[in-house]
Design a protein around this motif. Structure first.
Motif, PDB file in Angstrom:
ATOM      1  N   MET A   1      46.468  47.714  47.692  1.00  0.00           N
ATOM      2  CA  MET A   1      46.133  49.098  47.366  1.00  0.00           C
ATOM      3  C   MET A   1      47.179  49.696  46.446  1.00  0.00           C
ATOM      4  N   GLY A   2      46.691  50.524  45.521  1.00  0.00           N
ATOM      5  CA  GLY A   2      47.626  51.340  44.762  1.00  0.00           C
ATOM      6  C   GLY A   2      47.976  50.805  43.392  1.00  0.00           C
ATOM      7  N   GLU A   3      48.594  51.663  42.599  1.00  0.00           N
ATOM      8  CA  GLU A   3      49.044  51.309  41.261  1.00  0.00           C
ATOM      9  C   GLU A   3      50.577  51.239  41.279  1.00  0.00           C
ATOM     10  N   PRO A   4      51.127  50.024  41.243  1.00  0.00           N
ATOM     11  CA  PRO A   4      52.580  49.866  41.386  1.00  0.00           C
ATOM     12  C   PRO A   4      53.399  50.671  40.378  1.00  0.00           C
TER      13      PRO A   4
ATOM     14  N   ILE B   1      53.844  41.641  39.686  1.00  0.00           N
ATOM     15  CA  ILE B   1      53.443  43.044  39.757  1.00  0.00           C
ATOM     16  C   ILE B   1      52.260  43.240  38.813  1.00  0.00           C
ATOM     17  N   SER B   2      51.195  43.804  39.352  1.00  0.00           N
ATOM     18  CA  SER B   2      49.970  43.989  38.575  1.00  0.00           C
ATOM     19  C   SER B   2      49.765  45.470  38.278  1.00  0.00           C
ATOM     20  N   THR B   3      49.348  45.764  37.054  1.00  0.00           N
ATOM     21  CA  THR B   3      49.157  47.171  36.674  1.00  0.00           C
ATOM     22  C   THR B   3      47.887  47.354  35.857  1.00  0.00           C
TER      23      THR B   3
ATOM     24  N   LEU C   1      48.364  42.280  33.924  1.00  0.00           N
ATOM     25  CA  LEU C   1      47.664  43.469  33.431  1.00  0.00           C
ATOM     26  C   LEU C   1      46.180  43.357  33.773  1.00  0.00           C
ATOM     27  N   SER C   2      45.667  44.381  34.449  1.00  0.00           N
ATOM     28  CA  SER C   2      44.236  44.420  34.754  1.00  0.00           C
ATOM     29  C   SER C   2      43.507  44.955  33.538  1.00  0.00           C
ATOM     30  N   LEU C   3      42.854  44.077  32.820  1.00  0.00           N
ATOM     31  CA  LEU C   3      42.264  44.468  31.531  1.00  0.00           C
ATOM     32  C   LEU C   3      40.767  44.746  31.657  1.00  0.00           C
ATOM     33  N   HIS C   4      40.020  43.719  32.024  1.00  0.00           N
ATOM     34  CA  HIS C   4      38.596  43.835  32.404  1.00  0.00           C
ATOM     35  C   HIS C   4      37.624  44.180  31.283  1.00  0.00           C
ATOM     36  N   ALA C   5      38.105  44.442  30.083  1.00  0.00           N
ATOM     37  CA  ALA C   5      37.188  44.742  28.979  1.00  0.00           C
ATOM     38  C   ALA C   5      37.895  44.428  27.665  1.00  0.00           C
TER      39      ALA C   5
ATOM     40  N   ILE D   1      46.606  38.223  32.285  1.00  0.00           N
ATOM     41  CA  ILE D   1      45.530  39.203  32.116  1.00  0.00           C
ATOM     42  C   ILE D   1      44.516  38.982  33.232  1.00  0.00           C
ATOM     43  N   GLU D   2      44.213  40.054  33.981  1.00  0.00           N
ATOM     44  CA  GLU D   2      43.162  39.950  34.986  1.00  0.00           C
ATOM     45  C   GLU D   2      41.873  40.502  34.407  1.00  0.00           C
ATOM     46  N   TYR D   3      40.809  39.739  34.632  1.00  0.00           N
ATOM     47  CA  TYR D   3      39.518  40.107  34.037  1.00  0.00           C
ATOM     48  C   TYR D   3      38.449  39.823  35.067  1.00  0.00           C
TER      49      TYR D   3
ATOM     50  N   PRO E   1      36.188  36.185  39.890  1.00  0.00           N
ATOM     51  CA  PRO E   1      34.836  36.436  40.399  1.00  0.00           C
ATOM     52  C   PRO E   1      34.822  37.776  41.122  1.00  0.00           C
ATOM     53  N   TYR E   2      33.806  38.575  40.845  1.00  0.00           N
ATOM     54  CA  TYR E   2      33.734  39.928  41.404  1.00  0.00           C
ATOM     55  C   TYR E   2      33.383  39.876  42.880  1.00  0.00           C
ATOM     56  N   ASN E   3      34.132  40.603  43.666  1.00  0.00           N
ATOM     57  CA  ASN E   3      33.820  40.726  45.085  1.00  0.00           C
ATOM     58  C   ASN E   3      33.065  42.027  45.290  1.00  0.00           C
ATOM     59  N   PRO E   4      31.858  41.926  45.836  1.00  0.00           N
ATOM     60  CA  PRO E   4      30.989  43.091  45.902  1.00  0.00           C
ATOM     61  C   PRO E   4      31.645  44.267  46.635  1.00  0.00           C
TER      62      PRO E   4
ATOM     63  N   CYS F   1      40.109  40.518  46.423  1.00  0.00           N
ATOM     64  CA  CYS F   1      40.531  41.479  45.401  1.00  0.00           C
ATOM     65  C   CYS F   1      39.574  42.657  45.347  1.00  0.00           C
ATOM     66  N   GLY F   2      40.104  43.842  45.333  1.00  0.00           N
ATOM     67  CA  GLY F   2      39.289  45.030  45.134  1.00  0.00           C
ATOM     68  C   GLY F   2      38.568  45.501  46.379  1.00  0.00           C
ATOM     69  N   GLN F   3      38.725  44.777  47.477  1.00  0.00           N
ATOM     70  CA  GLN F   3      37.995  45.153  48.696  1.00  0.00           C
ATOM     71  C   GLN F   3      38.875  45.886  49.701  1.00  0.00           C
TER      72      GLN F   3
HETATM   73  N1  SAH Z   1      46.363  48.898  40.485  1.00  0.00           N
HETATM   74  C1  SAH Z   1      46.883  47.601  40.141  1.00  0.00           C
HETATM   75  C2  SAH Z   1      47.176  46.775  41.373  1.00  0.00           C
HETATM   76  C3  SAH Z   1      45.955  46.387  42.158  1.00  0.00           C
HETATM   77  S1  SAH Z   1      45.504  44.816  41.610  1.00  0.00           S
HETATM   78  C4  SAH Z   1      45.922  46.894  39.214  1.00  0.00           C
HETATM   79  O1  SAH Z   1      44.774  47.308  39.135  1.00  0.00           O
HETATM   80  O2  SAH Z   1      46.324  45.964  38.538  1.00  0.00           O
HETATM   81  C5  SAH Z   1      43.934  44.588  42.187  1.00  0.00           C
HETATM   82  C6  SAH Z   1      43.248  43.567  41.288  1.00  0.00           C
HETATM   83  O3  SAH Z   1      41.942  43.297  41.809  1.00  0.00           O
HETATM   84  C7  SAH Z   1      43.040  44.130  39.907  1.00  0.00           C
HETATM   85  O4  SAH Z   1      43.125  43.168  38.919  1.00  0.00           O
HETATM   86  C8  SAH Z   1      41.647  44.659  40.033  1.00  0.00           C
HETATM   87  O5  SAH Z   1      41.082  44.886  38.829  1.00  0.00           O
HETATM   88  C9  SAH Z   1      40.987  43.578  40.822  1.00  0.00           C
HETATM   89  N2  SAH Z   1      39.765  44.032  41.461  1.00  0.00           N
HETATM   90  C10 SAH Z   1      39.450  45.290  41.803  1.00  0.00           C
HETATM   91  N3  SAH Z   1      38.249  45.340  42.385  1.00  0.00           N
HETATM   92  C11 SAH Z   1      37.790  44.077  42.403  1.00  0.00           C
HETATM   93  C12 SAH Z   1      36.617  43.481  42.910  1.00  0.00           C
HETATM   94  N4  SAH Z   1      35.666  44.212  43.505  1.00  0.00           N
HETATM   95  N5  SAH Z   1      36.468  42.147  42.796  1.00  0.00           N
HETATM   96  C13 SAH Z   1      37.436  41.407  42.218  1.00  0.00           C
HETATM   97  N6  SAH Z   1      38.586  41.916  41.745  1.00  0.00           N
HETATM   98  C14 SAH Z   1      38.749  43.235  41.825  1.00  0.00           C
END
Ligand code: SAH
Length: 336
Positions: free
Chosen positions: A148-151, A177-179, A201-205, A243-245, A276-279, A319-321
């Motif tokens: 949880m949270g933005e470091p 550390i992820s941001t 870095l959480s990029l995603h796009a 890069i997280e995507y 892979p996206y976690n619902p 992730c993200g859950q």
């Molecule tokens: N706020 C910081 C630290 C949290 S990291 C950041 O976003 O980088 C959490 C990671 O999980 C991020 O890369 C985020 O984008 C990813 N994430 C968020 N929701 C998700 C989901 N439903 N399924 C998979 N990854 C997810």
């Protein structure tokens, strides 16, 4: 353990300075409580037990996944929920996913944490106590600030905690550390970091229009600026940025978007983690085939990438859950 309170308590008692280190060594090594600290006088152990709670966090609930992943919901002393995860891999790796805040003030559309109420920044001790909780179960060797949270909104406390993780068994090279790219914190990281902690870095796009749509923070700190900071970090340290995507079906997973991503990043500074996206509600995750096709297109741009292994999905630990369920919050608030 509140290390500031520990220090003060020992000082007020007139204890020699090395006592702080003794207590910390035991805690960092996985001791269950003050009783185990055999090189401390018995009377002191009792006084500490009364004056300095062994953990700043209490365990509310804990679940274990079929794959061995453990997710723990903690509560801070003032009642804020905090989650952290232990991932156990077959090769023996033991990796912690730590939270830097209770909730998150950012509102990334795909992330469950962004949907819950933001509580506050965690202290370094509250961050370390998540790690110590799992250290009492098993030796640990990796940590990611991806809970949880933005470091980067809590830079000082996150860094103070990360600096102590080697005592718990987690070297800086195995700490990430992820941001989202929160620029003020990211700049400080690049300027001030003097230990080989990894940056993600959480990029995603691959473009600002889409990124702003799924991550409102992008309106404030656009791609160009955050990627420039990341490149500055790589140039200074010679360590690639991850890069997280996260792969969202029909949103960011087209092969053309992979090509655009490759162009945006270039070959020299980054390594891409396809997640892979976690619902969590509003999106569908990309299929395996779709992820494979995306990776193939990205491979053609020669930007290195891997597909992340998903762990703990069956207990909402992936992730993200991470988000405290409303049920738990209600129960915590109700009189016992
Ligand atoms: N706020 C910081 C630290 C949290 S990291 C950041 O976003 O980088 C959490 C990671 O999980 C991020 O890369 C985020 O984008 C990813 N994430 C968020 N929701 C998700 C989901 N439903 N399924 C998979 N990854 C997810």
């Amino acid at each position: 353990m509140d290390l500031t309170l520990l220090q003060r308590t020992l000082r007020e008692r007139g204890e020699p300075a090395y006592r702080v280190g003794q207590v910390w060594d035991w805690a960092a090594g996985g001791a269950d409580g003050y009783d185990a600290m055999s090189n401390l006088p018995g009377a002191l152990r009792e006084e500490l037990a009364a004056a300095v709670p062994f953990s700043t966090l209490t365990v509310e609930t804990q679940r274990e996944s079929k794959d061995g992943t453990v997710k723990t919901l903690f509560k801070t002393a003032d009642g804020h929920p905090v989650e952290a995860v232990l991932m156990r891999y077959r090769d023996g790796r033991r990796s912690l996913c730590l939270s830097s805040q209770s909730g998150c003030p950012l509102t990334c559309t795909f992330c469950a944490t962004g949907q819950m109420a933001f509580g506050r920044n965690l202290t370094a001790s509250e961050i370390l106590d998540q790690a110590l909780h799992f250290r009492r179960m098993t030796p640990v060797d990796h940590a990611v600030f991806m809970g949880m949270g933005e470091p980067m909104l809590n830079f000082d406390e996150v860094l103070a905690a990360a600096r102590k993780l080697p005592d718990v068994g987690i070297t800086h090279r195995r700490t990430t550390i992820s941001t989202v790219g929160w620029l003020p914190g990211l700049k400080r990281f690049v300027d001030e970091i003097d230990v080989p902690i990894r940056l993600a870095l959480s990029l995603h796009a691959p473009d600002d229009t889409l990124r702003s749509k799924i991550m409102p923070v992008n309106e404030k700190y656009p791609l160009r600026d955050i990627l420039a900071e990341c490149r500055r970090h790589v140039d200074r340290t010679n360590r690639r940025v991850y890069i997280e995507y996260v792969m969202l079906a029909g949103v960011n997973d087209a092969p053309e978007q992979a090509t655009a991503l490759g162009k945006l990043l270039g070959r020299d500074h980054f390594k891409v983690n396809l997640i892979p996206y976690n619902p969590t509600g509003i999106y569908d995750g990309s299929s395996r085939d779709r992820i494979a096709a995306f990776k193939l297109a990205l491979d053609r741009t020669r930007v290195p990438s891997t597909v992340r292994l998903t762990r703990g999905r069956d207990i909402e630990a992936a992730c993200g859950q991470l988000a405290s369920a409303p049920k738990v919050r209600t129960r915590a608030a109700a009189p016992a």
